[in-house]
Every structure is written in structure tokens, then in C-alpha cells.
Design a protein around this motif. Structure first.
Motif, PDB file in Angstrom:
ATOM      1  N   GLN A  41       0.861  -1.167   0.000  1.00 61.58           N
ATOM      2  CA  GLN A  41       0.000   0.000   0.000  1.00 61.58           C
ATOM      3  C   GLN A  41       0.909   1.233   0.000  1.00 61.58           C
ATOM      4  O   GLN A  41       2.022   1.188   0.529  1.00 61.58           O
ATOM      5  N   ARG A  65      -1.228  10.259  -5.051  1.00 58.28           N
ATOM      6  CA  ARG A  65      -1.760   8.942  -5.392  1.00 58.28           C
ATOM      7  C   ARG A  65      -1.722   8.047  -4.156  1.00 58.28           C
ATOM      8  O   ARG A  65      -0.764   8.077  -3.386  1.00 58.28           O
ATOM      9  N   SER A  67      -3.023   3.971  -2.576  1.00 49.56           N
ATOM     10  CA  SER A  67      -3.649   2.656  -2.754  1.00 49.56           C
ATOM     11  C   SER A  67      -4.161   2.108  -1.426  1.00 49.56           C
ATOM     12  O   SER A  67      -4.413   0.903  -1.310  1.00 49.56           O
ATOM     13  N   SER A  73      -7.481   8.849  -3.698  1.00 49.02           N
ATOM     14  CA  SER A  73      -6.360   9.468  -4.387  1.00 49.02           C
ATOM     15  C   SER A  73      -6.728  10.920  -4.677  1.00 49.02           C
ATOM     16  O   SER A  73      -7.801  11.401  -4.293  1.00 49.02           O
ATOM     17  N   ALA A  79      -9.104   5.014  -4.235  1.00 44.03           N
ATOM     18  CA  ALA A  79      -7.809   4.380  -4.031  1.00 44.03           C
ATOM     19  C   ALA A  79      -7.479   3.446  -5.194  1.00 44.03           C
ATOM     20  O   ALA A  79      -8.344   2.769  -5.746  1.00 44.03           O
ATOM     21  N   GLU A  80      -6.207   3.424  -5.550  1.00 39.00           N
ATOM     22  CA  GLU A  80      -5.733   2.561  -6.618  1.00 39.00           C
ATOM     23  C   GLU A  80      -5.498   1.148  -6.087  1.00 39.00           C
ATOM     24  O   GLU A  80      -5.449   0.927  -4.878  1.00 39.00           O
ATOM     25  N   THR A  82      -3.379  -2.078  -4.926  1.00 40.51           N
ATOM     26  CA  THR A  82      -2.045  -2.232  -4.358  1.00 40.51           C
ATOM     27  C   THR A  82      -1.098  -2.717  -5.451  1.00 40.51           C
ATOM     28  O   THR A  82      -1.521  -3.283  -6.459  1.00 40.51           O
ATOM     29  N   THR A  83       0.201  -2.488  -5.253  1.00 36.99           N
ATOM     30  CA  THR A  83       1.171  -2.836  -6.286  1.00 36.99           C
ATOM     31  C   THR A  83       1.954  -4.085  -5.882  1.00 36.99           C
ATOM     32  O   THR A  83       2.408  -4.209  -4.747  1.00 36.99           O
TER      33      THR A  83
END
Length: 333
Positions: A41, A65, A67, A73, A79-80, A82-83
Motif C-alpha cells: 500500500q 496517489r 492505494s 487518491s 484508491a488505486e 495495491t502494487t
């Protein structure tokens, strides 16, 4: 083995749980993930723009930005995702610098160079799919065109201006437009709201609000726009400075700043810088940029949370794996 392992086939190993880890980067560096981390996150905020000079607009906030589940955001986005990352791996972090203050050129109204602030710079979380945000737009002055103010959030316009700079989609909002008032300027855009145009004669526009996040545990608001500057003169007895937006935005300045100047009382306050590591926009300058210049924006920040990891029980096989290995003749006891 099976009896002591609760009937599960495999080597007896105690379960391991990875605790959540939150890391804040106030300057550039390297994130090395914990061994079992598979996703991150994040809150990534770019540097905010500097405020414009003589009766200048407020600087725009740095792009924002996030997540973090359930949070927002910038620019009104949700929210984007998670990466994904690998455990025990290094990832570069770039924290964007603040936009510079408008130069202090000195002199009274009409005798100074009309100079905008500087734009903020980008912040980046260098995961396999990098997460980058755009630096905040510069606060404008009357002779500078709006493209200079485009950024994560847009810079506000100076007196006699028409429109503020645009923000970046899903990162921030535009700076405020201005009216043809001789004494006021507009606020820079924030991550959660656009900068305000002057609401009436004698009142400069406020910076747009930033976005709150609890990624570190307690809610903190970041990426507020800078307030617009202004002046007081003999025909217009009061100009209220533009307030900085919630989230570190600087306040606009009003000139004169000392009692007795031009026979007028002192204004409320001078212009102020944005708060460091919030990505806020700097306050716009007053008519005399020596005493109340456009101020610097706030540097950016990158915050990363490695969520609590799942239980790891190495050496345990499910029944499908057992069956496949027995059938293939590769199972050993």
C-alpha cells in the motif's frame, strides 16, 4: 509427522507471521521489502509548487496517489490497486523537491519584475510498475500564461488573470481563476479540491484542500494548495489574504506589512511557505515581494505500508500435491 501436525501431511514447522511495516521517506532512498511481502500500500505525493510573486497566485499542490483501501487518491479518484512486489527486494524511492519561491525583486507596486514561482518535482515509488506523481504547478502572476501553472494540482492565477493551471487527472485539481480585481489573486489547487477564485472585492482566493490518509496510523492531510496574495491601498481599505488549503498549503501575503505604511494599519500576516513533506503549495506574494514574496512549496513524501503477512508453514503439502507425487512415484516418506 501427521499426528503431531494435526493430521496435515508434511514436515513439522512452526507457523510464521510477518507484522505490518510502515516506512516513511522524507527524502529519496531505497525500500527493501520484508521477506514475505508480496504487495504494497502507498501514498505518493510530489513536491508542491511555489507561490507567484507580485500579487501572485498560490502554488499548486503536488500530485497525490494512494492505494490505501477505503481512502482517496487526488483529483477525486478512489484508491488505486495495491502494487505487487517481491519479498526481500530493493526498490528505489524518489521524493520530489519543493517548487522555488518567486524571487524577491524588491520595490513597490508597479516597479517589480512579475515572476511566477517554481514548479514542484515528481515523486516515484520504483516498483516493477512505477508509481509516479507530477509536481505541483507554479503560482502565476499577471503577465504569465497558464501553461506554466499546470501540474499535479494547478497553480492559482495572479491579479488580472483569467484561469489557473490545470491539475493532473487522478492526482489533483486546478488552480483558481481570477477576476479583474486590481488587488487580489487566486488559490492553488489541492489534491481534494480546486483552488478558489477571489470570492469578492478585497478577498484573495484560498488554496484547495488536500487529502487525508491514515496509512501511518493517525489521519494526516497532505497536498493542500497555496493561498493567493494581495495588497491594501487607499481606495480599497482591506484585502484578506488567501488562506492555505488544509494539508500544508502556505498562506498568501498582503502588503503593506507594517503599521503606518500608506497610512494603513498592518494586515493580518505575511505570506508563508508550505509545510515540508506535505507537497503543499506555497503562498502567493503581495504587492511588495521584498516584504511578502511568493513562497516556496512543500517537499513531497513517499509512504509505504507492507501489510501483515499470511501464516507461512513451510514443509506442508496439500492432499492434491500428495496424490500427484505418489502417483508419479516422487513422494518420499
Amino acid at each position: 509427522m501427521a499426528d503431531s501436525n494435526g493430521g496435515v501431511i508434511g514436515v513439522d514447522n512452526p507457523p510464521t507471521e510477518q507484522a505490518a511495516v510502515v516506512t516513511t521517506f522524507n527524502s529519496s532512498g531505497t525500500l527493501t521489502t520484508a521477506p514475505y511481502t508480496t504487495t504494497l500500500q502507498y501514498v505518493v505525493v510530489a513536491g508542491g509548487g511555489g507561490g507567484g510573486g507580485q500579487m501572485g497566485g498560490g502554488g499548486g499542490a503536488g500530485g497525490y496517489r494512494s492505494s490505501v483501501p477505503g481512502e482517496a487518491s487526488g483529483g477525486g479518484a478512489s484508491a488505486e490497486p495495491t502494487t505487487p512486489v517481491s519479498g526481500g527486494s530493493p526498490y528505489p524511492i524518489t521524493v520530489g523537491g519543493a517548487g522555488a519561491a518567486s524571487p524577491e525583486t524588491g520595490g513597490g507596486s508597479g516597479t517589480t519584475s512579475l515572476l511566477p514561482g517554481g514548479a514542484g518535482s515528481a515523486s516515484t515509488l520504483g516498483t516493477p510498475s512505477p508509481i509516479s506523481t507530477v509536481g505541483g504547478g507554479a503560482g502565476l502572476v499577471q503577465t504569465v500564461s497558464a501553461p506554466v501553472a499546470i501540474g499535479g494540482s494547478g497553480g492559482g492565477n495572479g491579479r488580472f488573470g483569467s484561469s489557473g493551471g490545470a491539475g493532473t487527472s487522478n492526482q489533483g485539481f486546478a488552480g483558481g481563476a481570477n477576476n479583474p480585481d486590481d488587488n487580489t489573486a487566486s488559490g492553488g489547487g489541492g489534491a481534494a479540491a480546486a483552488g478558489s477564485a477571489p470570492p469578492g472585492t478585497g478577498v484573495s482566493g484560498a488554496g484547495g484542500a488536500g487529502v487525508a490518509s491514515s496509512i501511518t496510523g493517525s489521519p494526516v492531510t497532505r497536498a493542500g494548495g497555496g493561498g493567493g496574495g494581495g495588497r491594501r491601498d487607499g481606495t480599497q481599505q482591506i484585502v484578506t489574504m488567501g488562506a492555505g488549503g488544509a494539508g500544508g498549503g502556505g498562506h498568501g501575503g498582503v502588503w503593506p506589512t507594517t503599521p503606518g505604511s500608506l497610512g494603513l494599519p498592518a494586515p493580518v500576516a505575511r505570506s508563508t511557505e508550505a509545510t515540508a513533506n506535505t507537497g503543499g503549495g506555497g503562498g502567493g506574494g503581495a504587492a511588495n515581494p521584498t516584504t511578502a514574496p511568493g513562497r516556496a512549496g512543500g517537499s513531497g513524501v513517499v509512504i509505504v505500508k507492507e501489510p501483515e503477512g499470511p501464516f507461512k508453514c513451510s514443509g506442508v503439502w496439500d492432499m492434491n500435491a500428495l496424490y500427484d507425487n505418489v502417483k508419479a512415484g516422487t513422494w518420499t516418506t
